[in-house]
Design a protein around this motif. Structure first.
Motif, short mmCIF file in Angstrom:
data_model
loop_
_atom_site.label_atom_id
_atom_site.label_comp_id
_atom_site.label_asym_id
_atom_site.label_seq_id
_atom_site.Cartn_x
_atom_site.Cartn_y
_atom_site.Cartn_z
N ALA A 8 38.15 58.82 1.24
CA ALA A 8 37.76 59.22 2.57
C ALA A 8 39.75 59.76 3.06
CB ALA A 8 37.40 58.66 3.09
N GLY A 9 39.82 60.48 4.14
CA GLY A 9 41.34 60.15 4.88
C GLY A 9 41.56 61.99 5.48
N ILE A 10 42.58 61.97 5.79
CA ILE A 10 42.97 63.64 6.30
C ILE A 10 42.91 64.02 5.47
CG2 ILE A 10 45.22 64.78 7.27
CD1 ILE A 10 45.91 61.39 8.34
N ALA A 11 42.68 65.56 5.23
CA ALA A 11 42.92 66.39 4.52
C ALA A 11 43.07 67.93 5.52
CB ALA A 11 40.86 67.08 4.60
N TYR A 65 49.54 66.22 9.38
CA TYR A 65 48.65 66.47 7.75
C TYR A 65 49.27 65.39 7.45
CZ TYR A 65 46.54 70.81 9.25
OH TYR A 65 45.35 71.00 10.19
N GLN A 66 50.64 64.09 8.03
CA GLN A 66 51.52 63.53 7.36
C GLN A 66 50.28 62.30 6.54
OE1 GLN A 66 54.58 63.20 6.72
NE2 GLN A 66 54.30 65.42 7.04
N GLY A 67 50.40 62.06 5.03
CA GLY A 67 49.17 60.76 4.90
C GLY A 67 48.39 61.78 4.32
N ALA A 68 48.19 62.78 4.47
CA ALA A 68 46.78 63.75 3.43
C ALA A 68 46.32 63.10 2.30
CB ALA A 68 46.97 64.91 3.57
N ALA A 93 51.84 61.77 -5.47
CA ALA A 93 52.13 62.04 -3.65
C ALA A 93 50.90 61.86 -2.76
CB ALA A 93 52.47 63.42 -3.56
N GLY A 94 50.17 61.43 -3.36
CA GLY A 94 48.89 60.45 -2.72
C GLY A 94 47.85 61.45 -2.35
N ILE A 95 47.35 62.55 -3.25
CA ILE A 95 46.70 63.07 -3.13
C ILE A 95 45.94 62.65 -4.25
CG2 ILE A 95 45.31 65.55 -3.63
CD1 ILE A 95 47.36 65.13 -1.04
N GLU A 96 44.02 61.98 -3.79
CA GLU A 96 42.85 61.96 -4.35
C GLU A 96 41.87 63.23 -4.81
OE1 GLU A 96 41.92 58.13 -2.92
OE2 GLU A 96 43.20 57.91 -2.36
N SER A 139 42.20 65.60 11.03
CA SER A 139 40.96 65.61 11.20
C SER A 139 40.62 64.26 9.44
CB SER A 139 40.09 66.12 11.60
OG SER A 139 40.22 66.44 10.47
N ALA A 140 40.03 63.93 9.95
CA ALA A 140 39.34 62.59 8.37
C ALA A 140 38.15 63.58 7.39
CB ALA A 140 39.09 61.21 8.71
N MET A 141 38.29 63.30 6.49
CA MET A 141 36.89 63.81 5.59
C MET A 141 36.58 62.88 4.63
SD MET A 141 37.21 67.43 3.10
CE MET A 141 37.45 67.94 4.33
N SER A 142 35.44 62.76 4.38
CA SER A 142 34.99 62.15 3.38
C SER A 142 34.51 62.58 1.84
CB SER A 142 34.31 60.38 3.72
OG SER A 142 33.03 60.43 4.03
N ILE A 143 34.63 62.03 0.59
CA ILE A 143 33.57 62.42 -0.24
C ILE A 143 33.04 61.42 -0.67
CG2 ILE A 143 34.42 63.70 -2.44
CD1 ILE A 143 36.34 64.76 -1.26
N ASP A 144 31.50 61.60 -1.09
CA ASP A 144 30.73 60.46 -2.05
C ASP A 144 30.74 61.09 -2.95
OD1 ASP A 144 28.76 58.98 -2.39
OD2 ASP A 144 28.09 58.65 -0.47
N VAL A 145 30.88 60.30 -3.73
CA VAL A 145 30.86 60.93 -5.07
C VAL A 145 29.47 60.34 -6.09
CG1 VAL A 145 32.22 60.56 -7.70
CG2 VAL A 145 33.71 60.38 -5.66
N GLN A 146 29.01 59.02 -5.34
CA GLN A 146 27.51 58.68 -6.34
C GLN A 146 26.04 60.21 -5.47
OE1 GLN A 146 26.76 56.93 -8.33
NE2 GLN A 146 28.30 55.60 -8.57
#
Length: 215
Positions: A8-11, A65-68, A93-96, A139-146
């Protein structure tokens, strides 16, 4: 590695089709013998001008978009050469996670083996997500892997497929060696059974040292 079920975080939108690994990690940053210091080279020619100054109009240089942590990318992301440095650099660079319609095949498996989450969605879904994060910068976005769901800032959800092996590696924090060791008990049991069923194959030859001259 620790367990990790949600990213989850900035996209940030980076909808450039065929963005290859040479652009993600230019060759001049491949001189070291380890993985360190690669964040500086990520997308360098897009981020910087000819004088080495940040391009103000490049998305990842913009303040919102800093910290994306998530990229919404174009088709065939990570095509080109097989350099694993592209994956390492993105992660440094912080990309997950990267969401795209498609990925370069070798990049895909390099990413999954290093626990960089890649999400494949239909082109129209990626376009919708890119429009959302482009309109609502930061804006934030989340990815629920489960659950295998991408949840946009506006609450819209997008389902994605993820191979069971990659899902387990990501959520349980396993690399390729870890995945193998997780089945160590089954491997040992198979080896013992194989030895018992095929004793004629177990030949213990004495070790002999052969000099270079004899060879």
């Amino acid at each position: 590695m620790s367990r990790h079920d949600i990213v989850a975080g900035i996209a940030a939108p980076l909808t450039i089709d065929n963005l290859d690994t040479d652009q993600i990690m230019p060759k001049q940053f491949l001189l070291g013998i380890d993985k360190s210091g690669l964040a500086r080279g990520v997308l360098y020619d897009l981020r910087m001008d000819g004088e080495g100054r940040p391009r103000a109009d490049f998305v990842l240089n913009r303040p919102e978009y800093q910290g994306a942590r998530i990229l919404v990318a174009g088709a065939n992301f990570g095509c080109g050469s097989s350099r694993e440095h592209a994956v390492w650099g993105l992660m440094q660079a912080g990309i997950e996670a990267v969401i795209a319609p498609s990925f370069g095949e070798i990049f895909y498996f390099n990413a999954q083996n290093n626990r960089l989450l890649l999400v494949t969605l239909a082109p129209e879904e990626v376009a919708a997500l890119a429009a959302t994060v482009g309109r609502d910068g930061g804006s934030a976005m989340s990815i629920d892997v489960q659950r295998q769901r991408v949840v946009a800032a506006d609450g819209v959800e997008y389902a994605f497929e993820l191979p069971l092996r990659q899902k387990r590696m990501f959520t349980e924090g396993l690399d390729m060696i870890g995945m193998t060791l997780a089945d160590a008990g089954a491997i040992d049991a198979f080896e013992q059974q194989h030895r018992a069923q095929n004793p004629w194959m177990q030949i213990d030859l004495p070790r002999q040292q052969v000099s270079v001259a004899q060879a």
